[in-house]
Write a protein that holds these residues in place. Structure first.
Motif, mmCIF file in Angstrom:
data_model
loop_
_atom_site.group_PDB
_atom_site.id
_atom_site.type_symbol
_atom_site.label_atom_id
_atom_site.label_comp_id
_atom_site.label_asym_id
_atom_site.label_seq_id
_atom_site.Cartn_x
_atom_site.Cartn_y
_atom_site.Cartn_z
ATOM 1 N N SER A 126 -3.002 1.117 5.459
ATOM 2 C CA SER A 126 -2.334 0.878 4.173
ATOM 3 C C SER A 126 -3.006 -0.286 3.438
ATOM 4 O O SER A 126 -3.036 -0.305 2.213
ATOM 5 C CB SER A 126 -0.842 0.626 4.370
ATOM 6 N N GLY A 136 0.811 -1.208 0.000
ATOM 7 C CA GLY A 136 0.000 0.000 0.000
ATOM 8 C C GLY A 136 0.845 1.259 0.000
ATOM 9 O O GLY A 136 0.331 2.359 -0.140
ATOM 10 N N GLY A 137 2.135 1.106 0.150
ATOM 11 C CA GLY A 137 3.054 2.246 0.095
ATOM 12 C C GLY A 137 3.358 2.622 -1.346
ATOM 13 O O GLY A 137 2.919 1.953 -2.279
ATOM 14 N N TYR A 186 -1.850 5.895 -2.805
ATOM 15 C CA TYR A 186 -1.014 5.108 -1.879
ATOM 16 C C TYR A 186 -1.028 5.703 -0.491
ATOM 17 O O TYR A 186 -1.471 6.831 -0.269
ATOM 18 C CB TYR A 186 0.415 4.963 -2.408
ATOM 19 N N PHE A 187 -0.529 4.926 0.442
ATOM 20 C CA PHE A 187 -0.523 5.315 1.850
ATOM 21 C C PHE A 187 0.895 5.707 2.211
ATOM 22 O O PHE A 187 1.827 4.918 2.029
ATOM 23 C CB PHE A 187 -0.993 4.127 2.692
ATOM 24 N N TYR A 201 -1.264 1.795 11.140
ATOM 25 C CA TYR A 201 -0.341 1.813 10.005
ATOM 26 C C TYR A 201 -0.797 0.800 8.971
ATOM 27 O O TYR A 201 -1.274 1.155 7.904
ATOM 28 C CB TYR A 201 1.081 1.523 10.487
ATOM 29 N N ARG A 202 -0.689 -0.480 9.307
ATOM 30 C CA ARG A 202 -1.029 -1.474 8.303
ATOM 31 C C ARG A 202 -2.516 -1.536 7.987
ATOM 32 O O ARG A 202 -2.897 -1.746 6.843
ATOM 33 C CB ARG A 202 -0.512 -2.864 8.721
#
Ligand SMILES: [Zn+2]
Ligand SMILES: [Zn+2]
Ligand SMILES: [Zn+2]
Ligand SMILES: [Zn+2]
Lengths: 471, 361
Positions: free
Chosen positions: A100, A60-61, A252-253, A96-97
């Motif tokens: 994402s 997701g980045g 994107y994250f 975070y995850r």
């Protein structure tokens, strides 16, 4: 000054100054150039074969989002016939995850690529949040757990999808960082591998056939031979990846992992960023140096004289590379301090062992000092004799012409025993299977199982969830 | 301290760890040492590296001549000091020495007072042969003018080279960055040292690089795309430029060497040429070497063994096998070209980067 024109089309206004080579390009020309360069990395390294099923490690980045988009574009444009799927790891990091993964899901829908998610919780019985609550943010780097776990998770996830090839979003900055980090850590084997575009497990060794972890959750019954990893973006600058994502309006994250990176990586990252400021080309130059030095590593798998890219064996921990982007290291230095202590012990052992081998300087210096120093000659004699005493114990040198007096045993003698340990050759890396989980491992028990053992031992039997970051 | 295991032979931690007689004045790695033991530590580390130049390895009446380039900085002065001692001890013991030193000072014209300082050094250590050369001499070495002439042509025609201005600074002013200028200066200096050593029939060159400096160079060369030259350029006894290089200070940290300079009687401090502190450090005039110097200065403070380990690790890399007759070398830095340069280029990628930053195309 008139606006610069794009160096490629000579019609549009240049919007982008490429850090890689100072070229001024308009956005459409930049996008096509970027894609052409990735395609060139893929074709010159023969990364894929037609119709191959490929899992894209999607976090997701920006990196993996760009990778998925570019691969999808190139696959259609060149008719490669690749069967692309997204594979995500849910480490279980709240804030975070979870966010994402939402980005990954949107990308999956947008690109029309199927998505499969493997979670640490399910696989190991531990989410990263739980791991960190258990071990604290200090101590052993959180990224160590994360990296070791991620590697297996990716392989097992790929195996579950029947995929033999996982591509990851490691970019040129990540690879440069790894080169510097391996030099700082003095890690020759990884210096020999870190820059290869493809890494692979040796084939014909099964996986997942043995007992699964004793914790909760099993993936089980997975058998596959060899999972190849490659980094199609290894020549792409992080800055250009961001530009590509921006101009293609990719979703994107961008938040970095909240847990601390390994200290060496953090240190290397800062250095690479500073280098880029001084001379942007140096990122590429570090990668180039890394590739060249890999050929000079004794017994390197990617040995010299190979024009063709080779699949180089990898090991645990390598998936931590650029895996999490955090630079908010609270325990930064912990890992370095740990290594410093180990090196100092080795040096001390070495000192005790080798100083005795130099007779002349010892004497010369002592002799010289006598006329200048206030030090008593008795002290000097004691030093000399001490040195000799040691010498007789372990070496078979002929007696030196140094003044030998009665050997006096001091702590130096005791310490010298360490040298024996140091001299034993490192265990040969032989790949077998982990006796607990069946995963490929050079040790009887794989790294993930070792880490799990430590975690499970410490886990309260009641299984009460520990809240917050303790310790 | 309760609960802490005492070593069987109790060490008095208030005294020097090694002699247990004097009060410690410095902590080396983890050991508190007195001045005498520290001095011994420094000289042992250096002399150990001079093993191959022991008296017994030299034929009687045939001393081996070694070139020692002096920057007049702390490292080269300490090396000169220790080797002077080493030679007197050799002479005292056996009536002869294993080697002789030819000390060379290369004047880059940038530091004031260097000539006077050089005279003082000669007076203090009179047993060696000394000479000095201006760095600009490197510009007339064989092959250099042709190689660098495209740069000279880059200067505006209304500003004819030489006569009025120093040709070296004219040349440097055409380079694209501070890093390029520093790199070219370093390569020219090395060329001149090698040339002088060969001219005077020296057997080898002794460089005064500390562990810290070698670690800086390891990362700096890596950052300049020259990683493949590292094993041969920082390994003891390797001869990538025609004659062997040795690094006798390779086991000492820079901070240790600097501490040593004030221990010597009379102090070495007034014999040392200090770096001119850089005015206003901006990214624009920071070089890759500056960056690595700052970086390792901080690593050295906290993690000295990690600094040393970087150098040790590089030392474990294989020196690429060269097939001398067939291999083509970069005309500027002597690096092998195959695989490290564009087709038909006379320069390696690293040197191309010096002359113009972005590769063509
Ligand atoms: Zn254009
Ligand atoms: Zn296992
Ligand atoms: Zn002492
Ligand atoms: Zn060159």
């Amino acid at each position: 000054m008139p606006p610069h024109l794009c160096q490629l089309c000579h019609t549009s206004r240049a919007q982008i100054l490429r850090p890689k080579n100072h070229a001024r390009l308009c956005a459409p020309c930049f996008i096509s150039t970027f894609e052409i360069e990735i395609a060139s990395t893929i074709t010159t390294s023969h990364l894929f074969h037609p119709g191959e099923r490929i899992a894209i490690g999607a976090s997701g980045g920006k990196d993996s989002t760009v990778l998925a988009s570019v691969l999808q574009t190139l696959n259609e444009r060149h008719g490669w016939g690749l069967d692309l799927v997204l594979l995500s790891i849910d480490e279980g990091i709240t804030g975070y995850r979870d966010h994402s993964l939402e980005a990954v899901k949107r990308n999956s829908a947008e690109l029309g690529l199927p998505l499969s998610i493997v979670s640490y919780e399910e696989l190991y019985g531990w989410s990263m949040d739980q791991v960190v609550a258990q071990v604290g943010r200090g101590g052993k780097g959180n990224c160590t757990y994360c990296g070791v776990f991620r590697r297996q998770a990716l392989d097992r996830g790929a195996a579950g999808l029947g995929v033999r090839h996982v591509v990851t979003g490691h970019n040129a900055d990540d690879v440069a960082e790894t080169v510097v980090m391996n030099l700082l850590r003095g890690d020759l084997p990884r210096l020999g591998r870190g820059t290869s575009v493809v890494t692979s497990m040796p084939s014909a060794v099964g996986m997942g056939t043995g007992k699964e972890w004793e914790g909760k959750g099993r993936v089980g019954e997975v058998a596959c031979t060899s999972v190849k990893r490659s980094k199609p973006l290894m020549w792409a600058y992080e800055k250009e990846i961001v530009l590509y994502a921006h101009h293609k309006k990719l979703d994107y994250f961008s938040t970095e992992c909240i847990y601390s990176p390994e200290a060496f990586r953090g240190s290397a990252r800062t250095l690479i960023k500073n280098l880029e400021r001084i001379r942007p080309e140096s990122i590429m130059d570090v990668v180039r140096s890394g590739i060249d030095m890999a050929k000079l590593v004794p017994n390197a798998e990617g040995g010299p004289g190979s024009g063709k890219p080779e699949a180089v064996q990898r090991d645990a921990g390598e998936d931590a590379e650029g895996g999490c982007g955090g630079s908010n290291g609270e325990d930064a230095g912990g890992e370095m301090a740990q290594m410093e202590r180990k090196l100092q012990q080795d040096e001390q052992a070495e000192e005790d062992g080798t100083e005795t081998e130099i007779k002349i300087p010892t004497k010369a210096v002592n002799g010289q000092r006598h006329d200048r120093d206030t030090q008593t000659s008795a002290t000097a004699a004691a030093l000399t004799s001490n040195v000799n005493g040691q010498d007789h114990d372990r070496h078979t040198h002929p007696p030196s012409n140094t003044t030998t007096t009665v050997p006096i045993r001091t702590k130096q003698e005791k310490k010298s025993n360490r040298k024996a340990t140091r001299d034993t050759p490192p265990p040969k890396q032989r790949l077998g299977q982990c006796e607990r989980c069946g995963y490929l491992s050079s040790q009887a028990v794989c790294k993930a199982c070792m880490l799990l053992e430590g975690l499970n031992k410490a886990r309260p039997r009641t299984g009460i969830e520990v809240g917050g970051a303790g310790g | 301290m309760p609960g802490r295991r005492q070593p069987p032979a109790a060490v008095d931690t208030t005294l020097c760890r090694r002699c247990q007689a004097n009060a410690p004045t410095i902590t080396v790695r983890t050991e508190p040492l007195c001045s005498a033991c520290f001095a011994k530590y420094v000289s042992t580390k250096i002399i150990k590296r001079m093993e191959s130049f022991r008296v017994r390895h030299a034929e009687a009446g045939k001393e081996r001549l070694l070139l020692l380039p002096l920057s007049l900085g702390p490292c080269s002065m300490v090396l000169l000091h220790i080797l002077s001692q080493h030679l007197s001890v050799q002479a005292e013991k056996s009536g002869r020495t294993g080697y002789r030193l030819l000390a060379l000072f290369i004047d880059d014209g940038a530091r004031e007072g260097s000539a006077a300082l050089f005279e003082r050094v000669k007076e203090r250590y009179p047993m060696h042969t000394y000479f000095n050369l201006p760095l600009s001499d490197a510009l007339s070495l064989e092959g250099v003018p042709e190689l660098l002439s495209p740069l000279n042509q880059a200067t505006p025609p209304n500003n004819p080279p030489s006569t009025t201005t120093d040709p070296l600074s004219t040349l440097l002013s055409t380079l694209p960055s501070a890093t390029s200028r520093a790199d070219l200066l370093h390569i020219l200096l090395r060329k001149l040292v090698v040339h002088a050593a060969q001219h005077h029939a020296c057997e080898a060159v002794l460089w005064a690089d500390s562990t810290t400096r070698l670690a800086e160079r390891t990362l700096a060369e890596t950052a300049k795309g020259r990683g493949f030259t590292l094993p041969s350029s920082i390994g003891d006894g390797e001869a990538p430029h025609g004659l062997p290089f040795y690094y006798p200070m390779r086991d000492l940290l820079r901070k240790e060497i600097i501490s040593f300079t004030s221990l010597v009687e009379p102090g070495l401090d007034e014999m040392i040429l200090r770096d001119v502190p850089k005015a206003a450090v901006s990214t624009k005039n920071t070089t890759i070497d500056d960056l690595m110097k700052q970086y390792f200065a901080s690593v050295e403070r906290e993690f000295p063994s990690i600094v040393a380990n970087v150098v040790r690790t590089t030392g474990k890399l294989k020196v690429p096998a060269l097939r001398e007759e067939v291999e083509e070398h970069c005309e500027l830095c002597d690096a092998p070209l195959r695989g490290h340069a564009p087709e038909r280029s006379r320069l390696c990628y690293g040197c191309i980067r010096i002359l113009r930053q972005a590769p063509a195309g």
